[in-house]
Write a protein that holds these residues in place. Sequence first.
Motif, PDB file in Angstrom:
ATOM      1  N   ALA A  72      -5.930   0.591   6.422  1.00  0.00           N
ATOM      2  CA  ALA A  72      -6.491  -0.174   5.308  1.00  0.00           C
ATOM      3  C   ALA A  72      -5.884  -1.567   5.221  1.00  0.00           C
ATOM      4  O   ALA A  72      -6.585  -2.557   4.951  1.00  0.00           O
ATOM      5  N   ALA A  73      -4.577  -1.684   5.451  1.00  0.00           N
ATOM      6  CA  ALA A  73      -3.891  -2.967   5.281  1.00  0.00           C
ATOM      7  C   ALA A  73      -3.958  -3.859   6.510  1.00  0.00           C
ATOM      8  O   ALA A  73      -3.717  -5.074   6.405  1.00  0.00           O
ATOM      9  N   ALA A  74      -4.281  -3.305   7.656  1.00  0.00           N
ATOM     10  CA  ALA A  74      -4.250  -4.068   8.910  1.00  0.00           C
ATOM     11  C   ALA A  74      -5.161  -5.292   8.834  1.00  0.00           C
ATOM     12  O   ALA A  74      -6.336  -5.193   8.472  1.00  0.00           O
ATOM     13  N   GLY A  75      -4.618  -6.457   9.156  1.00  0.00           N
ATOM     14  CA  GLY A  75      -5.402  -7.685   9.212  1.00  0.00           C
ATOM     15  C   GLY A  75      -5.686  -8.323   7.867  1.00  0.00           C
ATOM     16  O   GLY A  75      -6.420  -9.324   7.798  1.00  0.00           O
ATOM     17  N   CYS A  76      -5.123  -7.793   6.789  1.00  0.00           N
ATOM     18  CA  CYS A  76      -5.392  -8.346   5.460  1.00  0.00           C
ATOM     19  C   CYS A  76      -4.386  -9.444   5.112  1.00  0.00           C
ATOM     20  O   CYS A  76      -3.204  -9.360   5.444  1.00  0.00           O
ATOM     21  N   ASP A  77      -4.865 -10.452   4.422  1.00  0.00           N
ATOM     22  CA  ASP A  77      -3.995 -11.517   3.921  1.00  0.00           C
ATOM     23  C   ASP A  77      -3.360 -11.142   2.590  1.00  0.00           C
ATOM     24  O   ASP A  77      -2.210 -11.499   2.314  1.00  0.00           O
ATOM     25  N   TYR A  78      -4.130 -10.425   1.749  1.00  0.00           N
ATOM     26  CA  TYR A  78      -3.660 -10.037   0.425  1.00  0.00           C
ATOM     27  C   TYR A  78      -4.060  -8.590   0.156  1.00  0.00           C
ATOM     28  O   TYR A  78      -5.057  -8.091   0.687  1.00  0.00           O
ATOM     29  N   VAL A  79      -3.287  -7.945  -0.712  1.00  0.00           N
ATOM     30  CA  VAL A  79      -3.625  -6.616  -1.205  1.00  0.00           C
ATOM     31  C   VAL A  79      -3.600  -6.655  -2.730  1.00  0.00           C
ATOM     32  O   VAL A  79      -2.612  -7.111  -3.320  1.00  0.00           O
ATOM     33  N   LEU A  80      -4.671  -6.190  -3.344  1.00  0.00           N
ATOM     34  CA  LEU A  80      -4.724  -6.015  -4.796  1.00  0.00           C
ATOM     35  C   LEU A  80      -4.650  -4.515  -5.050  1.00  0.00           C
ATOM     36  O   LEU A  80      -5.621  -3.779  -4.800  1.00  0.00           O
ATOM     37  N   HIS A  81      -3.484  -4.049  -5.498  1.00  0.00           N
ATOM     38  CA  HIS A  81      -3.277  -2.610  -5.680  1.00  0.00           C
ATOM     39  C   HIS A  81      -3.695  -2.222  -7.092  1.00  0.00           C
ATOM     40  O   HIS A  81      -2.909  -2.237  -8.032  1.00  0.00           O
ATOM     41  N   VAL A  82      -4.970  -1.865  -7.198  1.00  0.00           N
ATOM     42  CA  VAL A  82      -5.582  -1.552  -8.481  1.00  0.00           C
ATOM     43  C   VAL A  82      -5.611  -0.044  -8.729  1.00  0.00           C
ATOM     44  O   VAL A  82      -5.605   0.400  -9.874  1.00  0.00           O
ATOM     45  N   ALA A  83      -5.638   0.748  -7.659  1.00  0.00           N
ATOM     46  CA  ALA A  83      -5.760   2.200  -7.792  1.00  0.00           C
ATOM     47  C   ALA A  83      -4.635   2.763  -8.651  1.00  0.00           C
ATOM     48  O   ALA A  83      -3.483   2.357  -8.540  1.00  0.00           O
ATOM     49  N   SER A  84      -5.004   3.704  -9.504  1.00  0.00           N
ATOM     50  CA  SER A  84      -4.018   4.308 -10.400  1.00  0.00           C
ATOM     51  C   SER A  84      -4.391   5.757 -10.634  1.00  0.00           C
ATOM     52  O   SER A  84      -5.559   6.055 -10.909  1.00  0.00           O
ATOM     53  N   PRO A  85      -3.432   6.668 -10.526  1.00  0.00           N
ATOM     54  CA  PRO A  85      -3.755   8.077 -10.780  1.00  0.00           C
ATOM     55  C   PRO A  85      -3.984   8.311 -12.262  1.00  0.00           C
ATOM     56  O   PRO A  85      -3.184   7.908 -13.105  1.00  0.00           O
ATOM     57  N   ALA A 115       1.974  -4.648   7.690  1.00  0.00           N
ATOM     58  CA  ALA A 115       0.799  -5.356   8.205  1.00  0.00           C
ATOM     59  C   ALA A 115       0.942  -6.867   8.125  1.00  0.00           C
ATOM     60  O   ALA A 115       0.044  -7.600   8.556  1.00  0.00           O
ATOM     61  N   GLY A 116       2.052  -7.362   7.572  1.00  0.00           N
ATOM     62  CA  GLY A 116       2.239  -8.802   7.453  1.00  0.00           C
ATOM     63  C   GLY A 116       1.434  -9.438   6.344  1.00  0.00           C
ATOM     64  O   GLY A 116       1.144 -10.649   6.384  1.00  0.00           O
ATOM     65  N   VAL A 117       1.077  -8.655   5.320  1.00  0.00           N
ATOM     66  CA  VAL A 117       0.345  -9.187   4.164  1.00  0.00           C
ATOM     67  C   VAL A 117       1.206 -10.229   3.455  1.00  0.00           C
ATOM     68  O   VAL A 117       2.423 -10.064   3.333  1.00  0.00           O
ATOM     69  N   LYS A 118       0.585 -11.292   2.972  1.00  0.00           N
ATOM     70  CA  LYS A 118       1.331 -12.349   2.304  1.00  0.00           C
ATOM     71  C   LYS A 118       1.784 -11.925   0.905  1.00  0.00           C
ATOM     72  O   LYS A 118       2.946 -12.107   0.535  1.00  0.00           O
ATOM     73  N   ARG A 119       0.855 -11.375   0.106  1.00  0.00           N
ATOM     74  CA  ARG A 119       1.184 -11.053  -1.284  1.00  0.00           C
ATOM     75  C   ARG A 119       0.410  -9.826  -1.736  1.00  0.00           C
ATOM     76  O   ARG A 119      -0.758  -9.652  -1.406  1.00  0.00           O
TER      77      ARG A 119
END
Length: 342
Positions: A72-85, A115-119
């Motif tokens: 999922a994270a491979a090649g992404c510049d940013y991750v928005l971690h919205v998922a919540s149990p 994955a080297g994500v920036k933020r």
Amino acid sequence: MSTVLVTGGSGFIGVHTILQLLASGHAVRTTVRNIDRAADVIAMLREGGADAPDTVGFVAADLLRDDGWREAAAGCDYVLHVASPLIDRVPDDENELIIPAREGTLRVLRAARDAGVKRVVLTSSFAAIGYGHPPRATPFDETIWSNIDDSDVQAYPKSKTLAERAAWDFVAREGGGLELAVVNPTAVLGPALGADFSQSIGIVKALLDGAVPAVPRIHFGLVDVRDVADLHLRAMTSPRASGERFVAVAGETMSMLEIGRVLRAKLGSKARRVPRFQAPDWLIRIAALRNPVARATLPLLGKVRRSTSAKAQNLLGWRPRGNEEMIVATAESLIRLNLVKT
């Protein structure tokens, strides 16, 4: 433009965030626990007016398992971690919420770092700020953390507090060059795009359905989901957002009774079932003897937790909609989607 991973794309905040990312020209990938939910996400994106919802990429990943997060994270510049149990009942064991929230957040952060994500922008909650404190005259802001040792603090605020604490600790100790920003929304309202919506919207639905004859004496800070999504994008790209928390609240707190008054004033006969009265606290306490939902409201009775979004407005130029606008937009969407009693 950038490639952005949004975790939990089938959720209320997640799908609105994807909408705004697409509108801004970003390439979007999202995670769902079951890949069969991809069709539901695309349908909600179409409901929200997305021009090209089929361009969104989907990866199956669960907060409780390692599988899928590297992909999922491979090649992404940013991750928005919205998922919540979330669970639709009061948990018998608070760890049903705490462990998935904390461990899931760490899984996402490890995958992003590797994955080297920036933020990463983490969706936390006002529940990680405003709980377990004595009454105060000044609004809560980002410098404050919930006191989870207080006996009245329940599983959900504990889970959000511990997950956010774990995120900051991870980035400080093991993050390498990974940046972190956090958004702490109050109760999230706004247009529903399908039957999968926030627990906060469930409050408006319950009012419209006339689920109870009188409402408990409970107050909320409110924020529109479209503004929460906008704040995520600002926190994602602004150099000033790295290492910062941002409370997301539109204005003053409102009671359930006041929310009901707005619905009746603006919707006329469509709000005919909305309760007109506030239940006395003693009645809620009696109901709590047998009803676990009523029991969960007891620590909230009469508590007004004011908060301020001055930091987001001053630092990032964020301008949220007002309470009345978002309440009406919430109700109109539920009516349009036939999700309330007619």
